[in-house]
Enzyme design. Sequence first.
Site, mmCIF file in Angstrom:
data_model
loop_
_atom_site.group_PDB
_atom_site.id
_atom_site.type_symbol
_atom_site.label_atom_id
_atom_site.label_comp_id
_atom_site.label_asym_id
_atom_site.label_seq_id
_atom_site.Cartn_x
_atom_site.Cartn_y
_atom_site.Cartn_z
ATOM 1 N N HIS A 125 21.167 -14.117 -17.238
ATOM 2 C CA HIS A 125 22.599 -14.307 -17.531
ATOM 3 C C HIS A 125 23.204 -15.273 -16.513
ATOM 4 O O HIS A 125 23.757 -14.847 -15.494
ATOM 5 C CB HIS A 125 23.338 -12.969 -17.482
ATOM 6 C CG HIS A 125 23.033 -12.059 -18.624
ATOM 7 N ND1 HIS A 125 23.778 -12.029 -19.784
ATOM 8 C CD2 HIS A 125 22.053 -11.145 -18.803
ATOM 9 C CE1 HIS A 125 23.274 -11.135 -20.621
ATOM 10 N NE2 HIS A 125 22.219 -10.581 -20.046
ATOM 11 N N GLU A 164 25.869 -16.903 -16.559
ATOM 12 C CA GLU A 164 27.340 -16.862 -16.458
ATOM 13 C C GLU A 164 27.822 -16.047 -15.267
ATOM 14 O O GLU A 164 28.927 -16.257 -14.764
ATOM 15 C CB GLU A 164 27.961 -16.310 -17.750
ATOM 16 C CG GLU A 164 27.605 -14.871 -18.079
ATOM 17 C CD GLU A 164 26.374 -14.720 -18.941
ATOM 18 O OE1 GLU A 164 26.186 -13.643 -19.539
ATOM 19 O OE2 GLU A 164 25.582 -15.682 -19.023
ATOM 20 N N CYS A 169 19.829 -14.409 -23.025
ATOM 21 C CA CYS A 169 19.235 -13.075 -23.119
ATOM 22 C C CYS A 169 18.777 -12.804 -24.563
ATOM 23 O O CYS A 169 17.815 -13.396 -25.034
ATOM 24 C CB CYS A 169 20.204 -12.030 -22.600
ATOM 25 S SG CYS A 169 19.433 -10.425 -22.256
#
Length: 589
Positions: A526, A528, A399
């Site tokens: 993102h 994750e 990001c």
Amino acid sequence: MNYILVTGGVISGIGKGIIASSVGIILKSCGLHVTAIKIDPYINIDAGTFSPYEHGEVFVLDDGGEVDLDLGNYERFLDIRLTRDNNLTTGKIYQSVINKERRGDYLGKTVQVVPHITDAIQEWVMKQAKISVDDDGVEPQVCVIELGGTVGDIESMPFIEAFRQFQFKVKRENFCNIHVSLIPQPNTTGEQKTKPTQNSVRELRGLGLSPDLIMCRCSTPLETSVKEKISMFCHVEPSQVICVHDVSSLYKVPLLLEDQGVVSYLCQRLSLPIEVRPRKMLTKWKEMADRTARLLEPVSIALVGKYTKLADSYTSVIKALEHSALIVNHKLEVKYIDSADLEAATQRDEPVKYHEAWQKLCSSHGVLVPGGFGVRGTEGKMHAINWARKENKPFLGVCLGMQLAVCEFARNVLGWEDANSTEFNPESSHPVVIDMPEHNPGQMGGTMRLGKRRTMFKSNNSVMRKLYGDVEYVEERHRHRFEVNPELKHHFEEKGLQFVGQDVEGERMEIIELENHCYFVGVQYHPEFTSRPMKPSPPYFGLLLAAAGKLPSYLAKGCRLSPRDTYSDRSDSSSPETELSDLKFLSLS
């Protein structure tokens, strides 16, 4: 439908989220479909405007919901996809009731906490519990509900009252209460103290809820005499007092609960149609727990960020690194570096801190710059990115991390000295990162580009494409207000910084890769948030492979790991060497 309510006593942050997730995984391992709801008593509509220092990271869901980090635990443990309505807040409930009152739905009645607020809570839970969270679209059979905060908090009173009524509405045989409490052990005596738990349970019973299981958080295993004392004073059988002591790995918590008969108790208490003994899934969890304990060879990642004083600020990032390190077969060491400590101002004012930060960075095997907001520390992050690029160290920017990698490249390779994001310098003559059209500067909550979006690969030879399984596109979760300026794209690509992933329209830059570098990757999304213990996120997995020196061989083998690095799908043994199957990454779409 069966409902399991998880409440907490004595202190907040006691581990209710992990215990709720662990209960869910052991039930799912028995073949049940499980969903989860997190209730937060704060008045905020959602977690979107919180500082990470308030409640930890803001977790983003497929539908763009900005929610509490515990929903991330549920998704990772249970491998499910939740929606924004799985996170219920006081703000959401009051907003829905006030909207009804404005429409005249209450026909002129006085709107009160009881029954209108409590009824709204019950209706929300019953409606959301029926929504499928698995890929097969099957309606869940069990809903695990975590009530945030601590019993006795004034904010949570309406929710406690709602569930007091709820247990009779859905019948007692379909409702179970697990109460998580603390057993302190003062250093002066070394004795495990039960009084806080007794008081907490007494308060909960006084509010109309009787715990069926009391889960005791303690630093060491619970002594038999202590368990019997809690049983006697809290009106439960000794078998209903469960010890959840500190363990070396979170993967051991479901095994800890299963070993103490939680499955058999819930099976009997709720008449669940399951085998009493969980099978295949918990075998994999035991494998992971055993493997985590055996990892010896270290791999260190420098996490250069703004919120490094609180590890919960980067919970999903750390979990994604852990998932990848486990597959790569290395022991993860995360070196937290406050990005401001890498800047010239710190060198002038606090030289010791400055040199310690640079020593941490230079001794790491890889560099990670996660997302964040605000100008503080951005120069330090660009210093770290510059070092990783010049020293050929593995780098992943997420990001804001990707945006700053573009800024750094523009300054130091293209020679645009004032290149910047308009977030930090609106007057820059080289605005390489700009506002998105959707951005509304006058409103903070819910104004970003949020949720699952498609990214198309523009190159067949991209490392990221190979790591994702050579797919044409991926769908990942976004949370940002600014983006790389597409009009300047050709300047970067001429110098070797390739935009290998873009949105469907080709207007938004999603993935960058630097040519002739061991691993220099940035992603606007993102990744994750979709990482799982046995399915690590490919960008993080690539970072760990590169940091461990295994990426070239992994790519050369067609993105397959050697047998000793893979997990078994079928073996009842805890050894990862038995009945191995190749680990192959599939599309995350």
